[in-house]
Design a protein around this motif. Structure first.
Motif, PDB file in Angstrom:
ATOM      1  N   THR A 151       0.822  -1.213   0.000  1.00 21.85           N
ATOM      2  CA  THR A 151       0.000   0.000   0.000  1.00 21.85           C
ATOM      3  C   THR A 151       0.855   1.262   0.000  1.00 21.85           C
ATOM      4  O   THR A 151       0.416   2.305  -0.478  1.00 21.85           O
ATOM      5  N   THR A 152       2.070   1.174   0.543  1.00 24.69           N
ATOM      6  CA  THR A 152       2.983   2.324   0.475  1.00 24.69           C
ATOM      7  C   THR A 152       3.336   2.631  -0.968  1.00 24.69           C
ATOM      8  O   THR A 152       3.353   3.794  -1.398  1.00 24.69           O
ATOM      9  N   TRP A 153       3.601   1.587  -1.746  1.00 21.45           N
ATOM     10  CA  TRP A 153       3.918   1.764  -3.168  1.00 21.45           C
ATOM     11  C   TRP A 153       2.677   2.199  -3.955  1.00 21.45           C
ATOM     12  O   TRP A 153       2.752   3.056  -4.834  1.00 21.45           O
ATOM     13  N   TYR A 154       1.520   1.583  -3.626  1.00 18.59           N
ATOM     14  CA  TYR A 154       0.292   1.949  -4.324  1.00 18.59           C
ATOM     15  C   TYR A 154      -0.040   3.423  -4.087  1.00 18.59           C
ATOM     16  O   TYR A 154      -0.562   4.112  -4.971  1.00 18.59           O
ATOM     17  N   ALA A 155       0.244   3.890  -2.849  1.00 14.97           N
ATOM     18  CA  ALA A 155      -0.038   5.288  -2.510  1.00 14.97           C
ATOM     19  C   ALA A 155       0.788   6.251  -3.353  1.00 14.97           C
ATOM     20  O   ALA A 155       0.384   7.391  -3.577  1.00 14.97           O
ATOM     21  N   MET A 156       1.957   5.788  -3.813  1.00 17.27           N
ATOM     22  CA  MET A 156       2.792   6.632  -4.670  1.00 17.27           C
ATOM     23  C   MET A 156       2.031   7.004  -5.940  1.00 17.27           C
ATOM     24  O   MET A 156       2.141   8.127  -6.446  1.00 17.27           O
ATOM     25  N   PHE A 157       1.224   6.067  -6.439  1.00 10.58           N
ATOM     26  CA  PHE A 157       0.454   6.329  -7.654  1.00 10.58           C
ATOM     27  C   PHE A 157      -0.892   6.997  -7.338  1.00 10.58           C
ATOM     28  O   PHE A 157      -1.269   7.979  -7.986  1.00 10.58           O
ATOM     29  N   GLY A 158      -1.611   6.470  -6.339  1.00  3.68           N
ATOM     30  CA  GLY A 158      -2.924   7.000  -6.017  1.00  3.68           C
ATOM     31  C   GLY A 158      -2.872   8.355  -5.337  1.00  3.68           C
ATOM     32  O   GLY A 158      -3.400   9.348  -5.855  1.00  3.68           O
ATOM     33  N   SER A 159      -2.217   8.417  -4.176  1.00  2.00           N
ATOM     34  CA  SER A 159      -2.115   9.679  -3.445  1.00  2.00           C
ATOM     35  C   SER A 159      -1.252  10.687  -4.202  1.00  2.00           C
ATOM     36  O   SER A 159      -1.481  11.900  -4.130  1.00  2.00           O
TER      37      SER A 159
END
Length: 471
Positions: free
Chosen positions: A80-88
């Motif tokens: 989720t930390t990596w996913y947040a790089m794209f989403g957030s």
């Protein structure tokens, strides 16, 4: 792979993290093929991205064994930390243009007004429609809360971790919306403050053109503002083009980070809120019909914006797309779109500051055994409607909305009892934020229709304002 470099720096210390990152990369490529190679409609691709994000989040929960606290699971935390790089990261990209877009849009509108035209009528109609719809939203929350019996059978939280925020008097809140420092207003995303400043600056520039002594200096200034406005609109389009990829990462993150047990615990409240949102959304559509507007055209053209609001959980983050949808697809005047949508990110949000706090009051009443009589109902409607002023349109407004509403009806001491609800706030915040944004859209349409400036030809054209693809 229990290594400090991998675990704390790269955040890739579990093979499952690598697998889910690869899966995201594959899904990103699939979206690219559907959108740019197969030339699918933008709204359909966004919907596909939303669906894939939902499935991806549920699969992560499944692989983790549906833990009570998913963020304690290493691969979930890392992924989720990596996913947040794209989403957030995408949300940050949008927020980056909110301040200049709002300021330049208002400036451009004011300087191009016809002589003698004022914003007084626009302001009055906006406040009337916005606050009226919040009052209706609070009634919706109360009725659905009573019908579902939210809170009945729930246990009182003895050691609740939730704490109420300090309550600010409504007069002070309104006063604080007027910026004493324009830089601070920009930093704090005080949208109404920016609108006020931009309106006064626009009037000052407008007078330059209509003052015989300075009218010769006006053309370069007007040309600069009009060109800057066009540039900001183009920039917004460039950023919004990446939405199909962002919604996938955003929704996957939200689902993966919530524990299943915490969701089940307040399942009745979640269902009641989603039903209330649906009912209020139908009321919005009825409002359009009453004003002679085809709801089918509205739904088709606003669908992508609704999905963006649902996955991003940020009214401010959706503001550029909201304005773009109103002006390019729905035929709303630029001034009306910028003012009403900007106002709606701070005041009069039907989801976060209307349905939710009303539903919350019924929840606490049922938990504590407080009678829900006509006095409580009238007081709730009044408190929720007035309290909707000044609630900032960013993720995390639930605590403030809850503080204002519960304290306003004299139940501030029971704030700890809503801890289970605040624990799953992202799940219910998706629906609330979508209702906030659809409220801004419908309010702007109604206000513009009342102003007589709505372009019905553009509104009824089903192909108007199609998003251009950027390779």
């Amino acid at each position: 792979m229990d290594n400090v470099f991998l675990k704390d720096f790269l955040k890739i210390s579990d093979f499952r993290t690598i697998i889910f990152l690869v899966v995201l990369a594959v899904l990103f490529y699939l979206i690219h093929v559907l959108y740019h190679k197969k030339n699918m409609d933008f709204s359909i691709v966004v919907l596909i991205g939303t669906g894939l994000g939902l499935v991806l989040g549920l699969v992560m929960q499944l692989v983790a064994g549906f833990p009570d606290d998913p963020m304690e699971v290493t691969f979930v935390s890392e992924t989720t930390t990596w996913y947040a790089m794209f989403g957030s990261g995408y949300l940050n990209l949008i927020r980056m243009i909110v301040v200049p877009l709002v300021m330049i849009s208002i400036l451009q509108v004011v300087i191009n007004m016809q002589q003698g035209k004022t914003m007084a009528s626009l302001v009055k109609k906006t406040i009337g429609v916005t606050m009226g719809m919040v009052a209706i939203a609070s009634v919706t929350g109360i009725v659905i809360g009573i019908l579902f019996g939210v809170g009945k059978g729930a246990t009182i939280v003895e050691d609740g971790t939730a704490t109420a925020k300090e309550i600010t008097p409504v007069a002070t809140t309104i006063q604080n919306l007027i910026p004493n420092n324009i830089v601070s207003a920009m930093v704090d995303s005080n949208i109404i403050g920016l609108v006020i400043f931009s309106a006064f600056l626009g009037l000052a520039v407008w007078w330059v053109k209509h003052d015989p002594e300075t009218e010769g200096f006006a053309k370069p200034l007007y040309d600069l503002i009009n060109a800057a406005h066009k540039a900001m609109i183009n920039m917004a389009l460039l950023i919004l083009d990446y939405m199909p990829w962002a919604v996938m990462a955003l929704l996957a993150n939200t689902i993966a980070q919530r524990g299943l047990s915490s969701i089940i615990e307040v399942g009745k409240f979640i269902i009641a809120l989603y039903v209330a949102v649906i009912v209020q959304f139908i009321i919005q559509l009825i409002l359009l019909v009453v004003n002679g507007l085809n709801p089918a055209a509205y739904l088709k053209k606003s669908f992508a914006t609704m999905l963006m609001a649902f996955t991003s959980r940020s009214s401010v983050g959706c503001l550029p797309m909201t304005i773009e949808t109103l002006t390019k697809k729905l035929g709303v005047d630029q001034g009306t779109a910028s003012f009403v949508a900007g106002f709606g990110t701070t005041a009069g949000m039907q989801g976060c500051a209307g349905v939710f706090p009303a539903l919350l009051i019924i929840y606490v009443c049922n938990i504590t055994g407080t009678p829900i009589d006509i006095t409580m109902i009238v007081m709730t409607i009044f408190v929720v409607t007035i309290g909707s002023l000044g609630i900032a349109g960013i993720p995390g407004t639930a605590t403030m909305a809850a503080s204002v509403s519960l304290s306003g009806v004299g139940m501030g001491a029971q704030f700890s009892n809503i801890s289970p609800i605040l624990a799953i706030d992202p799940i219910i915040d998706m629906a609330r934020t979508m209702l906030n944004v659809t409220g801004s859209l419908t309010n702007a349409l109604v206000v513009d229709k009342m102003m007589g400036s709505l372009d019905m030809k553009v509104y009824n054209d089903m192909n108007a304002g199609q998003v251009e693809k950027k390779d």
